[in-house]
Design an enzyme around this catalytic site. Structure first.
Site, PDB file in Angstrom:
ATOM      1  N   GLU A  54     -48.782   5.770  55.409  1.00 52.20           N
ATOM      2  CA  GLU A  54     -48.424   4.355  55.556  1.00 52.20           C
ATOM      3  C   GLU A  54     -49.489   3.589  56.327  1.00 52.20           C
ATOM      4  OE1 GLU A  54     -46.240   2.704  54.060  1.00 52.20           O
ATOM      5  OE2 GLU A  54     -45.128   4.342  53.151  1.00 52.20           O
ATOM      6  N   TYR A 138     -42.022  -2.580  59.241  1.00 54.42           N
ATOM      7  CA  TYR A 138     -42.181  -2.006  57.908  1.00 54.42           C
ATOM      8  C   TYR A 138     -42.443  -0.497  57.984  1.00 54.42           C
ATOM      9  CZ  TYR A 138     -44.439  -0.069  53.967  1.00 54.42           C
ATOM     10  OH  TYR A 138     -44.757   0.822  52.981  1.00 54.42           O
ATOM     11  N   ASP A 156     -42.783  -5.093  52.374  1.00 56.18           N
ATOM     12  CA  ASP A 156     -44.242  -5.205  52.476  1.00 56.18           C
ATOM     13  C   ASP A 156     -44.690  -6.232  51.434  1.00 56.18           C
ATOM     14  OD1 ASP A 156     -44.060  -3.974  50.022  1.00 56.18           O
ATOM     15  OD2 ASP A 156     -45.659  -2.522  50.407  1.00 56.18           O
ATOM     16  N   CYS A 226     -33.641 -10.784  37.082  1.00 56.96           N
ATOM     17  CA  CYS A 226     -34.729 -11.596  37.629  1.00 56.96           C
ATOM     18  C   CYS A 226     -34.520 -13.081  37.309  1.00 56.96           C
ATOM     19  CB  CYS A 226     -36.058 -11.121  37.040  1.00 56.96           C
ATOM     20  SG  CYS A 226     -37.470 -12.031  37.663  1.00 56.96           S
TER      21      CYS A 226
HETATM   22 FE1  SF4 Z   1     -41.354  -9.204  38.266  1.00 54.31          FE
HETATM   23 FE2  SF4 Z   1     -41.219  -9.956  35.726  1.00 54.31          FE
HETATM   24 FE3  SF4 Z   1     -39.749  -7.920  36.650  1.00 54.31          FE
HETATM   25 FE4  SF4 Z   1     -39.181 -10.396  37.371  1.00 54.31          FE
HETATM   26  S1  SF4 Z   1     -39.090  -9.560  35.298  1.00 54.31           S
HETATM   27  S2  SF4 Z   1     -39.263  -8.632  38.689  1.00 54.31           S
HETATM   28  S3  SF4 Z   1     -41.220 -11.282  37.505  1.00 54.31           S
HETATM   29  S4  SF4 Z   1     -41.993  -7.996  36.487  1.00 54.31           S
END
Ligand code: SF4
Length: 419
Positions: A54, A138, A156, A226
């Site tokens: 690390e 961290y 991180d 996401c």
């Molecule tokens: Fe990252 Fe794309 Fe995965 Fe979202 S979908 S976490 S932006 S790689």
């Protein structure tokens, strides 16, 4: 926190953990410290192995670290071995890895564990951070989760990027409000039964898939969670609807809906469609690096076997490049003319040699630029061949004559090797 910026649904968290861990099991890179973290049965040795990795990985690429790590662990496989090493040996092994104070502090901390903690590593993230110099939040979380299985998250640079994208966090990612939020999120998300693997998986995702410039969203195991990706998809759908002349619904480009949200992009820098998911994370403008000019002189003499030897001197034991060796060097005032530079350097060398030194004997070889994290350094390189024997002033910092081969094996910085 506003819903788009956090994880509150236990079902979603469970799915995300499962998808990420399954991907990690399939795709993780084989790295020497990962092998040791699994195969080493002794908890102190395991924690030491993770700790070394690390510290080396801070601000340094994995590919660069691997060789250094293997050599280090071969030379000092335990805390006790490291505690007995000299700082000179540590600096020699570290040479070229950069940010030299990391090696020094690692060794100081190892000595502390041996002398004050009976050789036993602290067993929780809290104690690791409290008791070990140079171990921040961290590193403590990484050691505790990977070596001891403590269910604690880590944040991180890679994790910052992934979480900011997963949850559309567009405020300055180095601000305390954002950092606190990310730590909370990391602690909520971390898998309770495989915390070390989960943390490594999240970092691995940031290092190999959710990369800074061109993330591979199509291959991402958590893309269904996401928010940044969702937004891109909505914009695409909107654009194609418009193209086919269908009555276009207003796209959902609202921010989280909370006025003055401290986590949304600032009103002055709203979402930019051309950037897609790389709208996140955002950083405050970087400070300009300090510009420094340094004159350095390669003094050369014939050694006793006729081979050329070069003078190197040791830097002070604190500050930049502490304790490393370099050619005699002198920081210069900005905008000094060449003639004045020579005179200043000659006067500096005179102090080493204890004899008058003519500025015009110095030959200008060229300039070497080296970028440290916060310093834009230019070395103005001179050379000076010496005849006969030279006696160095014993009162000054340590100095020695080395052959080219010895120079490369010494604790010298990458910048000096360039010189
Ligand atoms: Fe990252 Fe794309 Fe995965 Fe979202 S979908 S976490 S932006 S790689």
């Amino acid at each position: 926190p506003p819903a788009p910026h956090g994880f509150s649904d236990p079902a979603e968290i469970a799915v995300l953990r499962g998808s990420l861990l399954a991907w990690y099991d399939r795709c993780k890179r084989d790295l020497p410290w990962r092998t040791l973290a699994v195969t080493e049965l002794d908890a102190d040795r395991r924690a030491y192995a993770v700790w070394v990795s690390e510290i080396m990985l801070q601000q340094t690429q994995v590919a660069t670290v691997i060789d250094y790590y293997n050599r280090w662990m071969q030379k000092w496989p335990t805390l006790q071995a490291l505690a007995q090493a000299s700082l000179e040996e540590v600096n020699e092994l570290w040479a070229g890895l950069g940010y030299y104070s990391r090696g020094k502090r690692l060794q100081e901390a190892a000595r502390k564990v041996v002398s004050e903690l009976a050789g036993q590593m602290p067993r929780t993230a809290e104690d690791l951070q409290k008791l070990l110099p140079g171990v921040g939040r961290y590193t403590a979380g990484a050691i505790a989760s990977i070596s001891y299985g403590q269910a604690t998250g880590v944040v991180d640079g890679n994790v910052i990027r992934v979480l900011c994208r997963l949850r559309c966090i567009g405020a300055d990612s180095s601000s305390p409000a954002v950092i606190d939020r990310l730590w909370e999120m990391a602690n909520v998300l971390v898998d309770r039964s495989r915390p070390g693997d989960f943390n490594q998986a999240l970092m691995e995702l940031g290092a190999t898939v959710c990369v800074p410039k061109a993330p591979l969203c199509g291959e991402c195991p958590v893309k269904q969670h996401c928010q940044a990706q969702r937004r891109v998809e909505k914009e695409l759908a909107f654009a194609s609807q418009k193209l086919f002349g269908k009555p276009a619904p207003v796209p959902d480009v609202e921010e989280c809906g909370v006025g003055d949200c401290p986590l949304c992009p600032p009103a002055t820098e709203p979402w930019d469609s051309s950037l897609g998911v790389t709208n996140f994370p955002r950083k405050a403008a970087k400070k300009q690096p300090r510009v420094v000019r340094t004159a350095t002189c390669v003094l050369e003499r014939r050694g006793c076997h006729g081979a050329p030897e070069y003078l190197i001197v040791q830097r002070p034991s604190s500050g930049l490049l502490a304790g490393l060796w370099e050619f005699p060097s002198l920081p210069l005032d900005q905008d000094l003319q060449e003639e004045k530079e020579r005179e200043a350097l000659a006067a500096h060398l005179q102090a080493w040699m204890g004899q008058p030194m003519a500025a015009k004997g110095l030959r200008l070889m060229g300039e070497v630029i080296h970028i440290f994290s916060h310093i834009h350094q230019t070395y103005v390189v001179y050379s000076l061949p010496l005849d006969g024997d030279v006696t160095l002033e014993p009162g000054l910092s340590p100095s020695r004559w080395v052959t080219e081969e010895e120079f490369h094996a010494s604790a010298v910085s990458t910048a000096m090797k360039k010189v």
